[in-house]
Design an enzyme around this catalytic site. Structure first.
Site, PDB file in Angstrom:
ATOM      1  N   ARG A 150       2.072  -7.683   3.348  1.00  0.00           N
ATOM      2  CA  ARG A 150       2.061  -6.657   2.305  1.00  0.00           C
ATOM      3  C   ARG A 150       0.628  -6.418   1.823  1.00  0.00           C
ATOM      4  NH1 ARG A 150       6.148 -10.427   1.130  1.00  0.00           N
ATOM      5  NH2 ARG A 150       8.273  -9.593   1.177  1.00  0.00           N
ATOM      6  N   LYS A 174       5.847 -13.104  -2.064  1.00  0.00           N
ATOM      7  CA  LYS A 174       6.605 -12.934  -3.302  1.00  0.00           C
ATOM      8  C   LYS A 174       7.122 -14.285  -3.783  1.00  0.00           C
ATOM      9  CE  LYS A 174       8.111  -8.140  -2.804  1.00  0.00           C
ATOM     10  NZ  LYS A 174       9.271  -7.233  -2.748  1.00  0.00           N
ATOM     11  N   HIS A 244       2.339   0.047   3.590  1.00  0.00           N
ATOM     12  CA  HIS A 244       3.703  -0.424   3.867  1.00  0.00           C
ATOM     13  C   HIS A 244       4.236   0.156   5.178  1.00  0.00           C
ATOM     14  CE1 HIS A 244       6.411  -3.131   1.856  1.00  0.00           C
ATOM     15  NE2 HIS A 244       7.435  -2.422   2.269  1.00  0.00           N
ATOM     16  N   ARG A 247       3.380  -2.184   7.833  1.00  0.00           N
ATOM     17  CA  ARG A 247       4.332  -3.312   7.839  1.00  0.00           C
ATOM     18  C   ARG A 247       5.603  -2.928   8.580  1.00  0.00           C
ATOM     19  NH1 ARG A 247       5.842  -8.034   4.943  1.00  0.00           N
ATOM     20  NH2 ARG A 247       7.886  -7.986   3.926  1.00  0.00           N
ATOM     21  N   HIS A 270      10.851 -12.204   4.374  1.00  0.00           N
ATOM     22  CA  HIS A 270      12.074 -11.721   3.742  1.00  0.00           C
ATOM     23  C   HIS A 270      12.948 -12.898   3.340  1.00  0.00           C
ATOM     24  CE1 HIS A 270      11.969  -7.462   5.748  1.00  0.00           C
ATOM     25  NE2 HIS A 270      11.291  -7.512   4.616  1.00  0.00           N
ATOM     26  N   TYR A 279      15.400  -2.610  10.219  1.00  0.00           N
ATOM     27  CA  TYR A 279      14.471  -2.213  11.295  1.00  0.00           C
ATOM     28  C   TYR A 279      15.181  -2.068  12.642  1.00  0.00           C
ATOM     29  CZ  TYR A 279      10.835  -3.316   7.926  1.00  0.00           C
ATOM     30  OH  TYR A 279      10.045  -3.325   6.805  1.00  0.00           O
TER      31      TYR A 279
END
Length: 284
Positions: A150, A174, A244, A247, A270, A279
């Site tokens: 990211r 994150k 993004h 990504r 994730h 995806y």
């Protein structure tokens, strides 16, 4: 307006215990402030714990009338869900007001990505500017496409995060979760060459950020965004040209080339496979 103490306690929990990112924290805070302002204005209530399902539905109707997208409304309701979940757990709310609230349906959007030919053209045929700034632009593009990280993760990279011996890079994602992403030999060589250029052309502090501006300071988010937008404009006509998108491109190209979806999930950082499965709709 000032938030009720219960809302402030909730924000402290997500900041200190859950260790959510500053951006997520601000989003939650804004959502709670907006709902608090609505409750105060329409129902003269200041305590979010006293809200009813009818009042929450009224807030959703008001947002719809203001043309706020279903996706944004759902995100705000998700904030309230987290808030009331904590209040229920602490025994401060007996009934969850969201139990009777239905959120608006959203249309599923497939991730936008750059075709392989466009990326090949960008990495092999596009001429980057001379000197340090050109080297910086090129490494931003190579890192985003070569790792799928990211923008916020890219900005916080330190030189010490690069492990040349094991050909990998450490990323802080994150929730302050660390993950290791393998580096292609060509990308690792680009990083080493960039560091040499950086040290020879600008003044940098020891243990500095990997990517810095010409004054040796940490890059800002808009610089990365503008770099990606500028260079993707040379090779693709897609509307979105953001970090993004790089990504999305990384993930889509990996799956197109037969990568295991669980491996891609780990590389992207994730927390659930569902976030990665979107995806698969882009694959051949």
């Amino acid at each position: 307006m000032e938030l009720h103490p219960s809302a402030l306690q909730f924000l402290q929990v997500i900041q200190v215990e859950k260790r959510y990112s500053p951006n997520t924290y601000e989003a939650y805070k804004n959502d709670l402030q907006q709902f608090s302002a609505f409750l105060h204005r329409q129902y003269e209530k200041d305590d979010l714990r006293m809200a009813t399902h009818t009042e929450i539905r009224s807030w959703m109707v008001e947002m719809m009338q203001e043309k706020i997208t279903p996706r944004s409304i759902n995100r705000k309701i998700s904030t309230l869900k987290s808030f009331y979940k904590l209040m229920m757990r602490r025994g401060e709310v007996k009934k969850n007001p969201l139990a009777k609230v239905q959120t608006p349906k959203t249309s599923k959007r497939l991730p936008v990505f750059v075709e392989q030919t466009g990326i090949d053209q960008l990495l092999n045929n596009v001429t980057f500017a001379e000197g340090y700034e050109g080297a910086l632009d090129r490494l931003i593009i190579e890192l985003l496409y070569g790792t799928g990280m990211r923008r916020s993760e890219l900005l916080n990279l330190k030189e010490s995060d690069v492990d040349s011996y094991n050909s990998q890079i450490k990323v802080l994602g994150k929730g302050n979760k660390e993950r290791l992403i393998p580096l292609h030999p060509q990308l690792l060589a680009s990083i080493k060459k960039f560091i040499e250029t950086k040290r020879s052309e600008i003044e940098v502090q020891e243990g500095s950020y990997l990517l810095v501006n010409t004054k040796g300071k940490k890059l800002s988010a808009p610089i990365v965004y503008n770099c990606v937008k500028k260079h993707l404009s040379l090779v693709t006509t897609i509307d979105k040209r953001s970090p993004h998108v790089m990504r999305h491109t990384f993930a889509t190209h990996l799956l197109n080339n037969g990568a295991d979806i669980n491996a891609v999930k780990e590389l992207l950082g994730h927390s659930s496979l569902a976030a990665t499965q979107v995806y698969t709709h882009n694959t051949i």
